[in-house]
Design a protein around this motif. Structure first.
Motif, short mmCIF file in Angstrom:
data_model
loop_
_atom_site.label_atom_id
_atom_site.label_comp_id
_atom_site.label_asym_id
_atom_site.label_seq_id
_atom_site.Cartn_x
_atom_site.Cartn_y
_atom_site.Cartn_z
N THR A 1 36.31 93.30 -7.67
CA THR A 1 37.29 93.64 -8.70
C THR A 1 38.06 92.39 -9.10
OG1 THR A 1 39.14 95.11 -9.27
CG2 THR A 1 39.16 94.18 -7.07
N LYS A 2 38.59 92.40 -10.30
CA LYS A 2 39.52 91.36 -10.71
C LYS A 2 40.94 91.68 -10.27
CE LYS A 2 36.63 88.75 -13.12
NZ LYS A 2 36.37 87.31 -12.81
N ASP A 3 41.20 92.97 -10.05
CA ASP A 3 42.56 93.41 -9.70
C ASP A 3 42.46 94.60 -8.75
OD1 ASP A 3 45.17 94.23 -9.46
OD2 ASP A 3 45.56 94.30 -11.63
N THR B 1 38.12 89.14 0.62
CA THR B 1 38.29 87.73 0.31
C THR B 1 38.47 87.53 -1.18
OG1 THR B 1 36.75 87.23 2.12
CG2 THR B 1 37.33 85.41 0.67
N TYR B 2 39.41 86.69 -1.55
CA TYR B 2 39.60 86.31 -2.94
C TYR B 2 38.84 85.01 -3.21
CZ TYR B 2 41.77 84.52 -7.19
OH TYR B 2 41.98 84.01 -8.44
N ASN B 3 38.05 85.01 -4.30
CA ASN B 3 37.30 83.82 -4.70
C ASN B 3 37.99 83.20 -5.92
OD1 ASN B 3 35.49 81.86 -5.43
ND2 ASN B 3 33.78 83.26 -5.83
N PRO B 4 38.67 82.06 -5.75
CA PRO B 4 39.38 81.46 -6.88
C PRO B 4 38.47 80.90 -7.96
CG PRO B 4 39.43 80.00 -4.98
CD PRO B 4 38.83 81.28 -4.51
N TYR B 5 37.17 80.70 -7.64
CA TYR B 5 36.27 80.08 -8.60
C TYR B 5 35.81 81.04 -9.68
CZ TYR B 5 36.42 76.43 -5.16
OH TYR B 5 36.88 75.46 -4.31
N ASN B 6 35.88 82.34 -9.42
CA ASN B 6 35.60 83.31 -10.48
C ASN B 6 36.70 84.36 -10.59
OD1 ASN B 6 35.11 84.82 -8.22
ND2 ASN B 6 32.95 85.27 -8.71
N ASP B 7 37.84 84.09 -9.95
CA ASP B 7 39.02 84.98 -10.01
C ASP B 7 38.62 86.42 -9.67
OD1 ASP B 7 41.67 85.75 -10.41
OD2 ASP B 7 41.33 86.17 -12.54
N PHE C 1 34.28 81.61 0.80
CA PHE C 1 34.02 80.76 -0.36
C PHE C 1 34.51 79.36 -0.04
CE2 PHE C 1 34.51 85.09 -1.90
CZ PHE C 1 33.30 85.26 -2.56
N ASP C 2 33.59 78.41 -0.02
CA ASP C 2 33.94 77.03 0.28
C ASP C 2 34.61 76.39 -0.93
OD1 ASP C 2 34.15 74.69 1.67
OD2 ASP C 2 32.03 74.59 2.24
N ASP C 3 35.24 75.23 -0.70
CA ASP C 3 35.96 74.60 -1.81
C ASP C 3 35.03 73.89 -2.79
OD1 ASP C 3 35.31 72.45 -0.19
OD2 ASP C 3 37.37 72.12 0.49
N ASN C 4 33.71 73.92 -2.53
CA ASN C 4 32.75 73.43 -3.52
C ASN C 4 32.13 74.59 -4.30
OD1 ASN C 4 31.09 74.64 -1.66
ND2 ASN C 4 29.98 72.77 -1.08
N GLY C 5 32.65 75.80 -4.10
CA GLY C 5 32.17 76.96 -4.83
C GLY C 5 31.06 77.72 -4.14
#
Length: 586
Positions: free
Chosen positions: A165-167, A139-145, A189-193
């Motif tokens: 990992t970041k990449d 899963t990718y978490n956009p809140y901490n990239d 990861f929910d859209d509230n973080g």
């Protein structure tokens, strides 16, 4: 065709030596290797797939084949960051652990190797082939990239772990142990973080109602501490869609959010003929979850056992929004041979997903599956070209001369770098004092069987010094079910042997028998080949460029199937060397 092997720089050689030292220090390496003067060199490798289904259904413009990953690549999970898609699969005792692939379009995939590639932190040296790593999630978490890979590892005292990992193209961090039991975890990861982990588990103590009764649990997850929050665990599905019908093995959960609602998708029915995918909906990530009235949304269980181009066992899925807003789902399924046996293992398939209504449903996932599907708009099929993973019928040739060894070559219970090195004209395999029947690392460079009909051949230059020495090829379903085909020595003679090894599940001792042998002249390298037409396997050889000659009779591939041998893996084909040979002709 692009040829590959290892880097020849001093840095690369020192890295391989460091990995080998680590492997020994961890106790994962057999006692010693034989002298470097007595090591086989393999060259001129060719694998060729020859399945009838791809001949009968050639690709037209705008089509691609499913499965997208042929061979033993089960339990797929998928995520995306922008236009980058990453897919992971189970690997059990294979090394490196958790194969990972990258794509820009869900059609053309690049093999990135394995997530768990450090033998210091991922040690499978003493586990059976069907232990090790089960059912990863990514899963990718956009809140901490940050990308998260979470899995259950039945090895090295790990249990449920997460790595970050970041990449994904640049490697992953060390495993972090998680404080919960069960299997098949995934992270959301929910859209509230906020973050949550869902997983399969046993019912509460004393509440198991029948064999196969399982539950889905959810935990809140602390992203800063990388740990579940104690006391937040809750059962959100008990048994499955309808507990009164005693559903078995609700597992492989994934959480999604769409249009303000939460969806929980799980496998149900066990990873066999009754396998399926089901979906639930809720206003909250912690439930209550209500099953869709149209469940299952994916299965192949309702169709005749005998059917053309059979795909079966479909389930254990994950879905993702793909190019142009079209949803897709990846899932495992199998393609049995004419004897209804599964030798290629559980493979990764893909189908479009229709989510225009309240619940998603796999397009044509409830009818007998076809081998081809339509390409996403604007995508060009480059599978097998420009470094992209092949599918359909293909030929893979390897002369072991280029910089990197193809990532399809893997080790078992340890890294391939522990026993391989570059040699003039090929790859040298330094034999361990173990054989393929032992639950230890073996000096075998493995390649997955990817077709029901195939040939797998290599030339070996080797002169064994004693009957304990053998080099050749293996077809292996497990340490308890395999064929060994190679050259050894008896007295003053060099001998070619074919050994069948099989231990019945749950009972009995290993039945090892040399079923064919022949004296052979090893003044020149010998070419060895294993080939199959469905259930019928043949082992052949040639000396000095002559035509291939079969050794012994055609044999059944039954022991190379999960149906007979058990376990969760498909057949692995290996280039093999050992100094602990016991395939001795009479």
């Amino acid at each position: 065709m692009k040829k590959r092997i290892f880097r020849t720089s001093l840095t690369s050689q020192l890295t391989a030596l460091a990995m080998l030292f680590t492997f020994v220090a961890n106790g994962a390496q057999p006692e010693k290797k034989v002298k470097s003067t007595n090591t086989p060199v393999f060259s001129n490798f060719v694998y060729q797939g020859d399945d009838d289904v791809y001949k009968k259904y050639p690709l037209e413009e705008g089509e691609f084949y499913s499965p997208i990953l042929q061979g033993c690549y089960p339990d797929p999970a998928i995520t995306r960051k922008g236009d980058d898609y990453y897919l992971v699969c189970s690997s059990f005792a294979m090394f490196p652990g958790v194969p990972i692939f990258h794509s820009k379009d869900l059609v053309n995939w690049t093999d990135l190797g394995g997530v768990l590639d450090n033998p210091e932190t991922f040690d499978t040296h003493d586990c059976g082939i069907s232990a090790g790593v089960y059912a990863p999630g990514i899963t990718y978490n956009p809140y901490n990239d940050t990308f998260y890979m979470i899995t259950t590892a039945f090895t090295g005292g790990l249990n449920n772990i997460i790595v970050k990992t970041k990449d994904p193209k640049k490697g992953w961090g060390d495993p972090i142990k998680l404080a919960f039991g069960g299997i098949d975890p995934s992270i959301f990861f929910d859209d509230n973080g906020k973050a949550y982990i869902v997983h399969n588990d046993a019912p509460d103590r004393g509440k198991e109602l029948y064999n196969g009764h399982r539950v889905i649990k959810i935990w809140e997850y602390d992203v800063e501490k990388d740990q579940v929050i104690e006391g937040t665990d809750k059962i959100i599905v008990d048994g499955g869609v309808d507990l009164s019908k005693k559903p078995i093995w609700i597992e492989a959960p994934h959480l999604y959010k769409k249009d303000g609602k939460y969806y929980l998708m799980c496998a149900e029915g066990g990873t066999g003929g009754w396998h399926s995918e089901v979906i639930f909906k809720s206003d909250s990530p912690t439930g209550p979850f209500i099953p869709a009235p149209s469940n299952p949304i994916l299965t192949q269980r309702h169709f005749p056992r005998e059917r053309e181009n059979k795909v079966d066992w479909a389930g254990h899925a994950d879905i993702i929004e793909g190019p142009n807003g079209q949803w897709y789902g990846v899932f495992l399924a199998v393609r049995p041979n004419e004897e209804q046996r599964v030798n290629t293992g559980r493979e990764t398939f893909i189908l479009p997903v229709d989510w225009s209504g309240e619940f998603p449903v796999f397009v044509n996932g409830l009818v007998p599956m076809e081998p081809k599907i339509d390409m996403p708009k604007g995508v060009e099929n480059k599978t097998g070209q420009d470094g992209f993973f092949p599918n359909g019928n293909f030929t893979y040739e390897e002369d072991f001369s280029s910089d990197d060894l193809d990532k399809r070559w893997i080790g078992l219970r340890g890294p391939r770098e522990a026993f391989i090195e570059k040699a003039k004209g090929g790859v040298r395999i330094n034999p361990f004092e173990t054989n393929v029947k032992e639950v230890k690392p073996t000096s075998t460079l493995f390649y997955r069987q990817m077709h029901n009909s195939f040939s797998y051949a290599a030339t070996v230059d080797y002169k064994p010094e004693s009957e304990k020495d053998l080099a050749g090829i293996v077809a292996l379903q497990s340490e308890n079910a395999n064929y060994v085909f190679g050259v050894t020595k008896k007295g003053d003679d060099y001998v070619l042997v074919l050994q069948r090894n099989f231990k019945r599940r749950f009972r009995g001792e290993m039945d090892s028998k040399v079923i064919a042998s022949k004296k052979i002249d090893l003044s020149k390298p010998v070419r060895l080949q294993v080939s199959a037409k469905g259930d019928k396997y043949e082992f052949s050889y040639a000396v000095e460029g002559a035509d291939l000659v079969r050794l012994g009779e055609t044999v059944s591939g039954d022991i190379l199937s999960t149906d007979v041998a058990g376990g969760f893996t498909g057949c692995l084909l290996g280039l093999y060397a050992t100094s602990a040979n016991d395939a001795i002709p009479e």
